[in-house]
Design a protein around this motif. Structure first.
Motif, PDB file in Angstrom:
ATOM      1  N   ALA A  21      66.196  69.784  29.539  1.00 11.13           N
ATOM      2  CA  ALA A  21      65.090  69.248  30.336  1.00 11.13           C
ATOM      3  C   ALA A  21      65.333  69.458  31.825  1.00 11.13           C
ATOM      4  N   ILE A  22      66.573  69.240  32.280  1.00  6.44           N
ATOM      5  CA  ILE A  22      66.900  69.460  33.697  1.00  6.44           C
ATOM      6  C   ILE A  22      66.697  70.919  34.070  1.00  6.44           C
ATOM      7  N   ALA A  23      67.125  71.822  33.186  1.00  4.11           N
ATOM      8  CA  ALA A  23      66.962  73.249  33.462  1.00  4.11           C
ATOM      9  C   ALA A  23      65.487  73.627  33.568  1.00  4.11           C
ATOM     10  N   LEU A  24      64.663  73.105  32.682  1.00  4.08           N
ATOM     11  CA  LEU A  24      63.232  73.401  32.726  1.00  4.08           C
ATOM     12  C   LEU A  24      62.585  72.843  33.993  1.00  4.08           C
ATOM     13  N   ILE A  25      62.997  71.635  34.388  1.00  3.45           N
ATOM     14  CA  ILE A  25      62.453  71.036  35.611  1.00  3.45           C
ATOM     15  C   ILE A  25      62.822  71.859  36.838  1.00  3.45           C
ATOM     16  N   VAL A  26      64.074  72.315  36.887  1.00  6.89           N
ATOM     17  CA  VAL A  26      64.529  73.109  38.024  1.00  6.89           C
ATOM     18  C   VAL A  26      63.850  74.482  38.044  1.00  6.89           C
ATOM     19  N   LEU A  27      63.543  75.023  36.863  1.00  7.43           N
ATOM     20  CA  LEU A  27      62.907  76.341  36.799  1.00  7.43           C
ATOM     21  C   LEU A  27      61.490  76.346  37.352  1.00  7.43           C
ATOM     22  N   VAL A  28      60.820  75.196  37.335  1.00 11.50           N
ATOM     23  CA  VAL A  28      59.434  75.146  37.826  1.00 11.50           C
ATOM     24  C   VAL A  28      59.338  75.545  39.306  1.00 11.50           C
ATOM     25  N   PRO A  29      60.059  74.889  40.224  1.00 14.84           N
ATOM     26  CA  PRO A  29      59.967  75.333  41.628  1.00 14.84           C
ATOM     27  C   PRO A  29      60.543  76.734  41.861  1.00 14.84           C
ATOM     28  N   ILE A  30      61.576  77.095  41.079  1.00  8.70           N
ATOM     29  CA  ILE A  30      62.144  78.432  41.241  1.00  8.70           C
ATOM     30  C   ILE A  30      61.119  79.500  40.868  1.00  8.70           C
ATOM     31  N   CYS A  31      60.459  79.321  39.734  1.00 11.96           N
ATOM     32  CA  CYS A  31      59.434  80.285  39.314  1.00 11.96           C
ATOM     33  C   CYS A  31      58.271  80.319  40.297  1.00 11.96           C
ATOM     34  N   TYR A  32      57.904  79.153  40.814  1.00 13.59           N
ATOM     35  CA  TYR A  32      56.803  79.113  41.787  1.00 13.59           C
ATOM     36  C   TYR A  32      57.167  79.883  43.050  1.00 13.59           C
ATOM     37  N   CYS A  33      58.381  79.669  43.544  1.00 16.52           N
ATOM     38  CA  CYS A  33      58.814  80.371  44.754  1.00 16.52           C
ATOM     39  C   CYS A  33      58.880  81.878  44.519  1.00 16.52           C
ATOM     40  N   MET A  34      59.341  82.281  43.334  1.00 15.81           N
ATOM     41  CA  MET A  34      59.452  83.710  43.040  1.00 15.81           C
ATOM     42  C   MET A  34      58.085  84.373  42.914  1.00 15.81           C
ATOM     43  N   THR A  35      57.127  83.702  42.298  1.00 19.55           N
ATOM     44  CA  THR A  35      55.797  84.301  42.088  1.00 19.55           C
ATOM     45  C   THR A  35      54.930  84.246  43.346  1.00 19.55           C
ATOM     46  N   SER A  36      55.107  83.193  44.171  1.00 23.84           N
ATOM     47  CA  SER A  36      54.264  83.064  45.361  1.00 23.84           C
ATOM     48  C   SER A  36      54.886  83.661  46.607  1.00 23.84           C
ATOM     49  N   GLY A  37      56.176  83.988  46.534  1.00 22.67           N
ATOM     50  CA  GLY A  37      56.846  84.545  47.694  1.00 22.67           C
ATOM     51  C   GLY A  37      57.235  83.490  48.720  1.00 22.67           C
ATOM     52  N   ALA A  38      57.087  82.215  48.357  1.00 26.89           N
ATOM     53  CA  ALA A  38      57.460  81.136  49.280  1.00 26.89           C
ATOM     54  C   ALA A  38      58.929  80.778  49.107  1.00 26.89           C
ATOM     55  N   GLU A  39      59.469  80.092  50.079  1.00 27.07           N
ATOM     56  CA  GLU A  39      60.847  79.627  49.994  1.00 27.07           C
ATOM     57  C   GLU A  39      60.979  78.296  50.710  1.00 27.07           C
ATOM     58  N   PRO A  40      61.948  77.487  50.309  1.00 31.04           N
ATOM     59  CA  PRO A  40      62.103  76.172  50.952  1.00 31.04           C
ATOM     60  C   PRO A  40      62.454  76.298  52.427  1.00 31.04           C
ATOM     61  N   ILE A  41      62.106  75.280  53.175  1.00 35.54           N
ATOM     62  CA  ILE A  41      62.507  75.214  54.583  1.00 35.54           C
ATOM     63  C   ILE A  41      63.885  74.569  54.622  1.00 35.54           C
ATOM     64  N   TRP A  42      64.905  75.409  54.623  1.00 34.77           N
ATOM     65  CA  TRP A  42      66.270  74.922  54.459  1.00 34.77           C
ATOM     66  C   TRP A  42      66.698  73.976  55.571  1.00 34.77           C
ATOM     67  N   SER A  43      66.118  74.126  56.751  1.00 28.64           N
ATOM     68  CA  SER A  43      66.503  73.266  57.868  1.00 28.64           C
ATOM     69  C   SER A  43      66.050  71.821  57.675  1.00 28.64           C
ATOM     70  N   LYS A  44      65.095  71.608  56.749  1.00 28.03           N
ATOM     71  CA  LYS A  44      64.580  70.257  56.506  1.00 28.03           C
ATOM     72  C   LYS A  44      65.421  69.492  55.485  1.00 28.03           C
ATOM     73  N   ILE A  45      66.304  70.187  54.779  1.00 27.53           N
ATOM     74  CA  ILE A  45      67.073  69.529  53.725  1.00 27.53           C
ATOM     75  C   ILE A  45      67.941  68.384  54.251  1.00 27.53           C
ATOM     76  N   PRO A  46      68.663  68.553  55.387  1.00 22.84           N
ATOM     77  CA  PRO A  46      69.456  67.411  55.887  1.00 22.84           C
ATOM     78  C   PRO A  46      68.619  66.168  56.155  1.00 22.84           C
ATOM     79  N   GLU A  47      67.343  66.351  56.530  1.00 22.58           N
ATOM     80  CA  GLU A  47      66.493  65.203  56.805  1.00 22.58           C
ATOM     81  C   GLU A  47      66.135  64.443  55.522  1.00 22.58           C
ATOM     82  N   CYS A  48      66.260  65.113  54.385  1.00 24.60           N
ATOM     83  CA  CYS A  48      65.880  64.501  53.105  1.00 24.60           C
ATOM     84  C   CYS A  48      67.064  63.918  52.351  1.00 24.60           C
ATOM     85  N   LEU A  49      68.274  64.026  52.900  1.00 22.70           N
ATOM     86  CA  LEU A  49      69.464  63.603  52.175  1.00 22.70           C
ATOM     87  C   LEU A  49      69.432  62.113  51.833  1.00 22.70           C
TER      88      LEU A  49
END
Length: 221
Positions: A21-49
């Motif tokens: 289940a964890i693998a399937l949940i993680v695959l959803v945003p990964i597949c979305y990023c791969m198909t849409s060409g989008a990527e996370p804003i890595w600089s925002k990750i520390p703000e979400c910790l």
């Protein structure tokens, strides 16, 4: 199959399906990023910790607090399928009450696991059937349900609170009163955003542990 072998088999299957289940949940945003060409804003990750740490703390507290109520099989089923406090936990408590099973018994484990499994299947069917009219009459349904939406969560947790208070009054009364007082004082002092669900779960869990320990030592439970 004895109790020990049953628990071992449930833990084995539960861990496998949890990781799946964890693998399937993680695959959803990964597949979305791969198909849409989008990527996370890595600089925002520390703000979400801190936000993520809060969710991890709440998840840990829920896993520890729900375990005695859900049993081994019910715990795995519940945390994989979700909707714990608003669906699975009330269903499990109601089934235990109807079957009049004893705490910690094999009957409670079986009844709880079956009730949660049936609840998961029924919920999935209802959601699928509900999506059909929602897709056709989306704006009309949303506009019709909008006035009552603020009352849904309070109604769910209010009903669950009544069930828990009725079954575990000695243990639940002190955390309930203390959390209620903290919420009232927090809102009166303008600390409404701070006194949220995550905070109350942590406070309630901590107070419940202390209250239960004291009641047990005094042989009141």
């Amino acid at each position: 199959m004895d109790r020990e072998k049953y628990n071992d088999s449930v833990h084995t299957l539960g861990r496998r399906f949890t990781w799946l289940a964890i693998a399937l949940i993680v695959l959803v945003p990964i597949c979305y990023c791969m198909t849409s060409g989008a990527e996370p804003i890595w600089s925002k990750i520390p703000e979400c910790l801190m936000f993520m740490v809060g969710y991890l703390a709440v998840g840990l507290v829920e896993a520890l607090s729900y375990a005695p109520l859900l049993g081994t099989g019910g715990q795995y089923l519940t945390f994989i399928t979700g909707n714990i406090s608003n669906l699975k936990l009330p269903c499990a408590l109601n089934s235990q009450s109807i079957a009049q099973v004893k705490e910690g018994s094999e009957e409670k484990e079986i009844v709880t696991t079956i009730s949660i499994a049936v609840c998961s299947i029924v919920t999935t069917i209802v959601i699928v059937l509900g999506l059909i009219p929602l897709a056709i009459f989306q704006s009309t349904i949303v506009d019709a349900l909008l006035p009552i939406s603020p009352y849904v969560i309070p109604a769910i947790f209010g009903g669950l609170t009544c069930v828990l208070m009725a079954r575990y009054l000695k243990v639940a009364i002190l955390p309930f009163v203390l959390c209620l007082l903290i919420c009232l004082v927090g809102h009166l002092c303008g600390l409404g955003p701070t006194v949220n669900q995550g905070t109350m779960i942590l406070v309630g869990m901590f107070v419940s542990i202390i209250a239960t320990t004291l009641l047990y030592r005094k042989k009141m439970i």
